[in-house]
Design a protein around this motif. Structure first.
Motif, PDB file in Angstrom:
ATOM      1  N   PHE A  19      88.066  17.951 -34.872  1.00 57.48           N
ATOM      2  CA  PHE A  19      88.210  16.504 -34.684  1.00 57.48           C
ATOM      3  C   PHE A  19      88.016  16.128 -33.219  1.00 57.48           C
ATOM      4  O   PHE A  19      87.410  15.101 -32.902  1.00 57.48           O
ATOM      5  CB  PHE A  19      89.583  16.056 -35.178  1.00 57.48           C
ATOM      6  N   HIS A  20      88.527  16.965 -32.320  1.00 58.88           N
ATOM      7  CA  HIS A  20      88.402  16.676 -30.894  1.00 58.88           C
ATOM      8  C   HIS A  20      87.128  17.272 -30.286  1.00 58.88           C
ATOM      9  O   HIS A  20      86.947  17.209 -29.059  1.00 58.88           O
ATOM     10  CB  HIS A  20      89.620  17.216 -30.137  1.00 58.88           C
ATOM     11  N   GLY A  21      86.269  17.859 -31.122  1.00 61.81           N
ATOM     12  CA  GLY A  21      85.011  18.400 -30.619  1.00 61.81           C
ATOM     13  C   GLY A  21      85.163  19.594 -29.720  1.00 61.81           C
ATOM     14  O   GLY A  21      84.343  19.816 -28.814  1.00 61.81           O
ATOM     15  N   ASN A  22      86.179  20.421 -29.945  1.00 57.89           N
ATOM     16  CA  ASN A  22      86.446  21.582 -29.094  1.00 57.89           C
ATOM     17  C   ASN A  22      85.895  22.827 -29.785  1.00 57.89           C
ATOM     18  O   ASN A  22      86.598  23.538 -30.509  1.00 57.89           O
ATOM     19  CB  ASN A  22      87.956  21.711 -28.859  1.00 57.89           C
ATOM     20  N   SER A  23      84.605  23.109 -29.561  1.00 60.94           N
ATOM     21  CA  SER A  23      83.968  24.253 -30.220  1.00 60.94           C
ATOM     22  C   SER A  23      84.442  25.577 -29.642  1.00 60.94           C
ATOM     23  O   SER A  23      84.397  26.609 -30.322  1.00 60.94           O
ATOM     24  CB  SER A  23      82.451  24.143 -30.093  1.00 60.94           C
ATOM     25  N   VAL A  24      84.909  25.581 -28.386  1.00 53.55           N
ATOM     26  CA  VAL A  24      85.389  26.828 -27.780  1.00 53.55           C
ATOM     27  C   VAL A  24      86.619  27.336 -28.517  1.00 53.55           C
ATOM     28  O   VAL A  24      86.742  28.538 -28.807  1.00 53.55           O
ATOM     29  CB  VAL A  24      85.696  26.607 -26.284  1.00 53.55           C
ATOM     30  N   SER A  61      94.632  24.176 -37.305  1.00 45.99           N
ATOM     31  CA  SER A  61      94.155  24.241 -35.915  1.00 45.99           C
ATOM     32  C   SER A  61      92.634  24.100 -35.854  1.00 45.99           C
ATOM     33  O   SER A  61      92.093  23.532 -34.893  1.00 45.99           O
ATOM     34  CB  SER A  61      94.588  25.562 -35.271  1.00 45.99           C
ATOM     35  N   TYR A  62      91.936  24.574 -36.886  1.00 45.91           N
ATOM     36  CA  TYR A  62      90.478  24.405 -36.936  1.00 45.91           C
ATOM     37  C   TYR A  62      90.112  22.928 -37.073  1.00 45.91           C
ATOM     38  O   TYR A  62      89.249  22.419 -36.332  1.00 45.91           O
ATOM     39  CB  TYR A  62      89.901  25.198 -38.107  1.00 45.91           C
ATOM     40  N   PHE A  63      90.745  22.239 -38.004  1.00 49.86           N
ATOM     41  CA  PHE A  63      90.429  20.820 -38.185  1.00 49.86           C
ATOM     42  C   PHE A  63      90.816  19.995 -36.960  1.00 49.86           C
ATOM     43  O   PHE A  63      90.140  19.022 -36.622  1.00 49.86           O
ATOM     44  CB  PHE A  63      91.129  20.288 -39.429  1.00 49.86           C
ATOM     45  N   ASP A  64      91.895  20.379 -36.298  1.00 46.30           N
ATOM     46  CA  ASP A  64      92.302  19.673 -35.082  1.00 46.30           C
ATOM     47  C   ASP A  64      91.262  19.865 -33.973  1.00 46.30           C
ATOM     48  O   ASP A  64      90.884  18.919 -33.273  1.00 46.30           O
ATOM     49  CB  ASP A  64      93.669  20.181 -34.630  1.00 46.30           C
ATOM     50  N   ALA A  65      90.799  21.119 -33.810  1.00 46.09           N
ATOM     51  CA  ALA A  65      89.782  21.383 -32.795  1.00 46.09           C
ATOM     52  C   ALA A  65      88.455  20.725 -33.156  1.00 46.09           C
ATOM     53  O   ALA A  65      87.747  20.204 -32.280  1.00 46.09           O
ATOM     54  CB  ALA A  65      89.593  22.896 -32.633  1.00 46.09           C
TER      55      ALA A  65
END
Length: 610
Positions: free
Chosen positions: A361-366, A355-359
């Motif tokens: 990749f999509h630039g979702n720092s929140v 889930s960290y790598f997925d976030a």
């Protein structure tokens, strides 16, 4: 009878098989009747009655020679009609036989033509340029192939207009497409059965290729049963081309589609079976002599005498001397239960890391700061710590009660551990981990909805500042658009969703860890069931001197092994491994709310027709 006052003779018989009515086109029952009467007045009455019932009347002459002539003419006409019908049926069969081999090709040609026209109907006609404009999805690697195909189509059709291939920015989410081969296709289908991945979402199939058959093997560990599965998988793979061209029943089609899954499950089952040292529940000294011997010199009863260690540990897997000893069940229970927890914590951590790598990749720092970090803290402060205690206990040989440690970590964290202390500073570490786990819950729950609300308000204000710089003509349109955009954000809905997600993770961390204990339960059940079949059927029958009893016992043992252990137990372990991946692993990072990429393909039409 009443019309002629009884002055007639009537006889009737059913016509036999139903006859096709040329008027209604239905099959009807017919009855043949003959009426003998006297006088013209009776004849008129009978004909009137027959006409009212729509009966077909055939006059019969009084002369016997004329009657015989009519009979011969009728028989001749029937013979000619029968000959004509037989000739027509023969010609029809010959015509159908001659075109039967071409029917599939004709059907496919019609389907291809219909699919081409259906695709053309989806294109838009540009009136000014007098050309067709079409929009569609394609994989990135296929763009050069599409350009070459369009160029060949331009040349083959002698078109004076060139074809333009332009990449557009899409507003809607693209479909998902994963390139698979014969080996990975079945694993991708297992994941897609849960849900198709979003566009550019992490694909669990990459990890399931290893983790799925391995977790299956943990529950099915017996290298004798694994060899049987391996032979079945090799049979399906060797006859792959022949079986792929045949129409199989539902069970064989399922087994053939998952042949490479069965192959890996068999290989991992052999590996785990060697670790458990079980071959149809029988241990073998494969990797050298045992490290234990019986406590008494005679070694007459290992069940009651117990074992003592007199040499280096067994090189690989469970020592064969544990089988049948009084310490076997407690030892295997403890080993498999703790091993299940270690596997569970490891796989759940893998899911959260994905889930960290997925976030990222999509630039979702929140999501990284307020979802990934508190989830890792909460899971590892509780169950990661339990896994650490298991490893430390194995390495040190401590007799500490881990149940007592984990329970009183919550009930009385400041209490002295006593004999349950495994290392220095354990009590302080437990208090610190407990506080971190408590802090992780509000960290996971509250910040994200308020941060999203703040970001949305900033974007809305920025859009309002942009409206103040627009002309008066566009002011009303911009205000309406900004208001609609502002109304799309529902803070209460986002907060409730985040609360549900947080509660689900906190409770799921407990239930999911407990769910991995099915690895221990099914492995123990498989081993004990195999032992019962071996000792209570095969060995019991082998104790008799009768060859008939031995053959019957061997047949019952083979039947029980094949249908209960190799079929029912295989299906049970498969379903439990499926649940562990779908619920305990994939829900940590996988949304699965996308849709598949379905390209236009003539081969897919052929597969549907077959």
């Amino acid at each position: 009878m009443r019309a002629t006052r009884g002055n007639m003779f009537f006889h009737h018989e059913p016509a036999g098989e139903p006859v096709l009515d040329p008027v209604s086109g239905e099959m009807v029952e017919k009855t043949v009747f003959v009426v003998f009467f006297s006088g013209e007045q009776a004849k008129a009455k009978i004909l009137k009655i027959c006409d009212s019932f729509e009966a077909n009347c055939y006059p019969v002459p009084e002369d016997i020679n004329k009657q015989r002539q009519i009979t011969r003419e009728v028989l001749s006409r029937l013979s000619e009609l029968e000959t004509t019908l037989n000739a027509g049926i023969h010609h029809r069969n010959q015509a159908l036989s001659s075109i039967g081999c071409q029917l599939w090709r004709w059907t496919m040609m019609v389907k291809k033509e219909k699919s081409v026209y259906d695709t053309l109907n989806k294109l838009n006609f540009d009136v000014t340029k007098k050309c067709l404009v079409g929009e569609g999805w394609c994989p990135a690697f296929a763009k050069p192939q599409i350009k070459d195909a369009l160029q060949r189509a331009t040349i083959d059709s002698n078109s004076q207009l060139g074809i333009i291939f332009h990449v557009m920015e899409a507003t809607e989410s693209p479909p998902t497409y994963f390139r698979t081969n014969r080996f990975t296709h079945a694993f991708q289908e297992i994941v897609d059965a849960y849900g198709v991945a979003r566009y550019q979402e992490a694909n669990p199939s990459v990890y399931s290729v290893v983790t799925f058959p391995f977790l299956f093997a943990v529950m099915f560990g017996d290298w004798g049963h694994g060899i049987c599965l391996l032979l079945a998988a090799l049979f399906l793979i060797i006859r792959e081309r022949k079986l792929g061209s045949q129409k199989l029943d539902s069970f064989m089609e399922m087994a053939f589609g998952g042949r490479y899954v069965i192959l890996l499950m068999a290989l991992f089952s052999i590996y785990c079976g060697l670790i458990y040292n079980e071959f149809f529940s029988v241990p073998f000294h494969i990797f050298g002599p045992s490290a234990y011997k019986c406590r008494d010199l005679s070694c007459s009863d290992a069940h009651t005498a117990g074992l003592i260690k007199y040499r280096q540990p067994y090189k690989f897997g469970v020592d064969p001397s544990w089988r049948g000893s009084r310490s076997e069940l407690p030892f295997l229970n403890s080993l498999k239960m703790k091993m299940s927890i270690l596997f569970g914590v490891t796989q759940m951590n893998l899911g959260i890391i994905l889930s960290y790598f997925d976030a990222k990749f999509h630039g979702n720092s929140v999501d990284i700061r307020y979802q990934f970090v508190p989830q890792m803290i909460f899971l590892n402060c509780l169950f990661g710590y339990l896994a650490l205690l298991i490893v430390v206990k194995w390495c040190t040989g401590s007799k500490a009660d881990l149940y007592h440690v984990m329970i009183y970590m919550f009930l009385s964290p400041t209490e002295n551990l006593g004999d349950n202390q495994l290392f220095w500073g354990q009590k302080i570490l437990q208090i610190l981990l407990l506080l971190m786990a408590i802090v992780a819950v509000p960290w996971m729950l509250f910040p994200k909805p308020f941060i999203l609300r703040k970001l949305h308000m900033e974007r809305f204000q920025g859009r309002t500042y942009g409206i103040l710089r627009t002309s008066d003509a566009d002011l009303d349109v911009e205000l309406e658009s900004a208001q609609n955009h502002h109304n799309d954000f529902n803070f209460s809905e986002i907060f409730v969703h985040q609360m549900i997600h947080s509660i689900e993770f906190v409770l799921g961390a407990v239930s999911n860890t407990a769910s991995y204990l099915r690895l221990w339960a099914l492995s123990l059940a498989h081993s004990e069931l195999s032992t019962v079949f071996f000792e209570k059927i095969l060995l019991l029958a082998w104790g008799y001197n009768s060859i008939v009893i031995r053959l019957v016992g061997l047949a019952v043992f083979a039947f029980a092994t094949a249908f209960i252990l190799l079929m029912m137990e295989t299906l049970s372990a498969f379903l439990h491994a499926l649940r562990l991946h779908w619920v305990e692993f994939m829900n940590k990072f996988y949304h699965g709310d996308g849709y598949k990429f379905k390209p236009f393909s003539f081969s897919s039409l052929a597969n549907e027709e077959e």
